[in-house]
Design a protein around this motif. Structure first.
Motif, PDB file in Angstrom:
ATOM      1  N   GLY A 197      65.091  62.549  52.739  1.00 38.14           N
ATOM      2  CA  GLY A 197      64.263  63.359  51.853  1.00 38.14           C
ATOM      3  C   GLY A 197      62.994  63.880  52.480  1.00 38.14           C
ATOM      4  N   HIS A 198      62.728  63.547  53.745  1.00 35.96           N
ATOM      5  CA  HIS A 198      61.450  63.921  54.338  1.00 35.96           C
ATOM      6  C   HIS A 198      61.534  65.015  55.398  1.00 35.96           C
ATOM      7  CE1 HIS A 198      59.779  60.454  52.303  1.00 35.96           C
ATOM      8  NE2 HIS A 198      58.589  60.843  52.681  1.00 35.96           N
ATOM      9  N   SER A 199      62.596  65.078  56.156  1.00 38.18           N
ATOM     10  CA  SER A 199      62.570  65.945  57.342  1.00 38.18           C
ATOM     11  C   SER A 199      63.707  66.945  57.409  1.00 38.18           C
ATOM     12  CB  SER A 199      62.619  65.060  58.606  1.00 38.18           C
ATOM     13  OG  SER A 199      61.538  64.175  58.647  1.00 38.18           O
ATOM     14  N   GLU A 200      64.499  67.049  56.346  1.00 38.63           N
ATOM     15  CA  GLU A 200      65.730  67.833  56.506  1.00 38.63           C
ATOM     16  C   GLU A 200      65.482  69.334  56.639  1.00 38.63           C
ATOM     17  OE1 GLU A 200      65.463  67.667  51.970  1.00 38.63           O
ATOM     18  OE2 GLU A 200      64.794  66.508  53.675  1.00 38.63           O
ATOM     19  N   ARG A 201      64.303  69.813  56.239  1.00 41.81           N
ATOM     20  CA  ARG A 201      64.002  71.243  56.417  1.00 41.81           C
ATOM     21  C   ARG A 201      63.018  71.473  57.561  1.00 41.81           C
ATOM     22  NH1 ARG A 201      63.382  73.707  50.311  1.00 41.81           N
ATOM     23  NH2 ARG A 201      65.324  72.847  49.471  1.00 41.81           N
ATOM     24  N   GLY A 202      62.898  70.518  58.464  1.00 44.50           N
ATOM     25  CA  GLY A 202      62.058  70.714  59.635  1.00 44.50           C
ATOM     26  C   GLY A 202      60.598  70.366  59.400  1.00 44.50           C
ATOM     27  N   ASP A 203      59.736  70.888  60.281  1.00 41.78           N
ATOM     28  CA  ASP A 203      58.334  70.445  60.269  1.00 41.78           C
ATOM     29  C   ASP A 203      57.502  71.100  59.168  1.00 41.78           C
ATOM     30  OD1 ASP A 203      57.127  72.958  61.412  1.00 41.78           O
ATOM     31  OD2 ASP A 203      58.325  72.393  63.157  1.00 41.78           O
ATOM     32  N   GLY A 204      57.995  72.207  58.608  1.00 37.43           N
ATOM     33  CA  GLY A 204      57.271  72.850  57.512  1.00 37.43           C
ATOM     34  C   GLY A 204      56.049  73.635  57.943  1.00 37.43           C
ATOM     35  N   GLY A 205      55.865  73.812  59.255  1.00 32.50           N
ATOM     36  CA  GLY A 205      54.689  74.533  59.751  1.00 32.50           C
ATOM     37  C   GLY A 205      53.572  73.560  60.084  1.00 32.50           C
ATOM     38  N   ALA A 206      53.277  73.439  61.379  1.00 35.57           N
ATOM     39  CA  ALA A 206      52.241  72.482  61.800  1.00 35.57           C
ATOM     40  C   ALA A 206      50.850  73.060  61.530  1.00 35.57           C
ATOM     41  CB  ALA A 206      52.402  72.166  63.282  1.00 35.57           C
ATOM     42  N   LEU A 207      49.912  72.167  61.200  1.00 36.09           N
ATOM     43  CA  LEU A 207      48.535  72.568  60.884  1.00 36.09           C
ATOM     44  C   LEU A 207      47.539  71.805  61.750  1.00 36.09           C
ATOM     45  CD1 LEU A 207      48.911  72.440  56.996  1.00 36.09           C
ATOM     46  CD2 LEU A 207      48.797  74.517  58.401  1.00 36.09           C
ATOM     47  N   LEU A 208      46.404  72.437  61.989  1.00 33.05           N
ATOM     48  CA  LEU A 208      45.254  71.808  62.659  1.00 33.05           C
ATOM     49  C   LEU A 208      44.145  71.680  61.625  1.00 33.05           C
ATOM     50  CD1 LEU A 208      44.328  73.678  65.972  1.00 33.05           C
ATOM     51  CD2 LEU A 208      45.000  71.289  65.782  1.00 33.05           C
ATOM     52  N   PHE A 209      43.348  70.618  61.741  1.00 35.16           N
ATOM     53  CA  PHE A 209      42.247  70.416  60.792  1.00 35.16           C
ATOM     54  C   PHE A 209      40.942  70.222  61.558  1.00 35.16           C
ATOM     55  CE2 PHE A 209      46.143  68.889  58.800  1.00 35.16           C
ATOM     56  CZ  PHE A 209      46.109  69.541  57.573  1.00 35.16           C
ATOM     57  N   LEU A 210      39.918  70.968  61.176  1.00 30.32           N
ATOM     58  CA  LEU A 210      38.599  70.845  61.788  1.00 30.32           C
ATOM     59  C   LEU A 210      37.636  70.318  60.723  1.00 30.32           C
ATOM     60  CD1 LEU A 210      36.997  71.382  64.421  1.00 30.32           C
ATOM     61  CD2 LEU A 210      36.410  73.622  63.476  1.00 30.32           C
ATOM     62  N   PHE A 211      37.170  69.089  60.937  1.00 34.40           N
ATOM     63  CA  PHE A 211      36.289  68.428  59.968  1.00 34.40           C
ATOM     64  C   PHE A 211      34.832  68.601  60.374  1.00 34.40           C
ATOM     65  CE2 PHE A 211      40.283  66.155  59.605  1.00 34.40           C
ATOM     66  CZ  PHE A 211      40.404  65.920  58.248  1.00 34.40           C
ATOM     67  N   ASP A 212      33.999  69.006  59.440  1.00 35.50           N
ATOM     68  CA  ASP A 212      32.550  68.940  59.626  1.00 35.50           C
ATOM     69  C   ASP A 212      32.060  67.706  58.890  1.00 35.50           C
ATOM     70  OD1 ASP A 212      31.446  71.206  61.217  1.00 35.50           O
ATOM     71  OD2 ASP A 212      32.741  72.327  59.844  1.00 35.50           O
ATOM     72  N   LEU A 213      31.646  66.708  59.672  1.00 38.58           N
ATOM     73  CA  LEU A 213      31.212  65.415  59.137  1.00 38.58           C
ATOM     74  C   LEU A 213      29.690  65.317  59.299  1.00 38.58           C
ATOM     75  CD1 LEU A 213      33.969  63.219  60.868  1.00 38.58           C
ATOM     76  CD2 LEU A 213      34.077  64.418  58.668  1.00 38.58           C
ATOM     77  N   PRO A 214      29.035  64.382  58.607  1.00 41.98           N
ATOM     78  CA  PRO A 214      27.577  64.291  58.733  1.00 41.98           C
ATOM     79  C   PRO A 214      27.109  64.072  60.164  1.00 41.98           C
ATOM     80  CG  PRO A 214      28.334  63.023  56.856  1.00 41.98           C
ATOM     81  CD  PRO A 214      29.566  63.468  57.587  1.00 41.98           C
ATOM     82  N   ASP A 215      27.919  63.409  60.987  1.00 42.64           N
ATOM     83  CA  ASP A 215      27.461  63.100  62.344  1.00 42.64           C
ATOM     84  C   ASP A 215      28.226  63.866  63.434  1.00 42.64           C
ATOM     85  OD1 ASP A 215      29.617  61.570  61.471  1.00 42.64           O
ATOM     86  OD2 ASP A 215      29.059  59.776  62.585  1.00 42.64           O
ATOM     87  N   GLY A 216      28.962  64.885  63.080  1.00 41.28           N
ATOM     88  CA  GLY A 216      29.611  65.681  64.120  1.00 41.28           C
ATOM     89  C   GLY A 216      30.839  66.410  63.613  1.00 41.28           C
TER      90      GLY A 216
END
Ligand SMILES: [Zn+2]
Length: 324
Positions: A197-216
């Motif tokens: 139920g998790h992977s049968e249609r492939g990766d679904g489009g990979a994403l990158l995440f850029l976090f702005d945190l209080p210290d960097g």
């Protein structure tokens, strides 16, 4: 004196930090818990492992995650998403992921009102109780898993250019049938359970995440691929980079080694530090116990100002702190 930005001003990680530093706990594969500004954020949610796989000692499962505000998923393959449905059931978390990730989770019983589907281009305020936290989503690429089993990072691979989608899918079928002979039965049982139920249609489009945190500023990547036109303009202080498989550059496999791929990314991003992910032996017979010395060597050559950090399992590493 002219007004304008002070070019000599210290970057975020040089400021005197008066709040608890943001930390990372690595669960193995590409799964981390990010603690920042009073928030617990899971980066991927694949916590359960086959008995013969590398991971924290004693082993933990997704059921052990009792506090979580956000579950943020890089792509929909089982080794990133399996277990997220239990974290969502056991906590009040909100999930952020691709439309395929959201589809899989909805089918697993997660309320759609608790999920934010994204495709790249979104900036989301995570409403940290003790500091501002935002995450910006970018489109990315998955490693070229269709070229075959994982190899050590120093191994140079060339060719496999111009392979069409249908040819890639055919190669994936062959790879999956080969796994039947190379995977230990324990790992095979785990994989079949986790993939269901998790992977049968492939990766679904990979994403990158850029976090702005209080210290960097923190970049999170959970598979070895990128769009170079996207990656080259990002400027994180620290980058979590995946080191597994054949790197994907703009839809084609790197003509070279995984070590060269990771170092090239470090050179493009120019972070202060790179933290590796996805490099442990998370599914023996498919993954390998990665020798990271060639990555370190290549980074010294190509991106000499960037520190390479391998963190231990569940050790609460301060993300932006000085080198240990
Ligand atoms: Zn994947």
């Amino acid at each position: 004196m002219a007004d304008g930005p002070d070019r000599d001003a210290p970057r975020a990680y040089d400021r005197r930090v008066t709040f608890p530093p943001s930390t990372l706990d690595w669960y193995g594969c590409a799964t981390f818990r990010l603690r920042t500004a009073g928030l617990d954020i899971m980066l991927d949610a694949y916590v359960d492992r086959a008995e013969n796989a590398a991971g924290p000692t004693p082993p933990v499962t997704a059921d052990d995650i009792e506090a979580c505000d956000y579950v943020i998923i890089g792509h929909a393959h089982f080794d990133h998403l399996f277990g997220a449905e239990r974290v969502m059931a056991n906590t009040g978390a909100t999930l952020i992921g691709s439309y395929e990730t959201v589809r899989v989770m909805e089918r697993a019983g997660v309320d759609v009102d608790r999920m934010i589907p994204v495709a790249g281009g979104e900036r989301i305020d995570l409403e940290g109780p003790t500091g501002r936290v935002t995450v910006t989503v970018f489109p990315s690429q998955h490693s070229c898993v269709w070229v075959g089993p994982m190899e050590q990072p120093h191994e140079v691979c060339i060719g496999d250019l111009g392979v069409t989608l249908h040819e890639q899918q055919e190669r994936m079928k062959q790879l999956m049938s080969q796994l039947g002979t190379t995977l230990d039965p324990v790992a095979m049982t785990h994989m079949l359970d986790a993939m269901s139920g998790h992977s049968e249609r492939g990766d679904g489009g990979a994403l990158l995440f850029l976090f702005d945190l209080p210290d960097g500023r923190l970049l999170y990547q959970d598979t070895s691929g990128h769009w170079s036109g996207v990656l080259r303009d990002l400027r994180p202080d620290v980058a979590i980079l995946a080191a597994a498989g054949r790197g994907n550059i703009d839809g084609e496999p790197i003509q070279g080694s995984l070590a060269q791929f990771v170092a090239r990314q470090a050179d493009m991003l120019r972070p202060r530090r790179v933290i590796l992910s996805h490099h442990d032996d998370w599914l023996p017979g498919f993954s390998v116990p990665t020798d990271t010395s060639s990555i370190a060597e290549e980074m010294r050559r190509v991106a000499p100002g960037v520190e390479l950090r391998e963190i231990g399992y569940l050790d609460g590493t301060p993300i932006f702190g000085d080198p240990q």
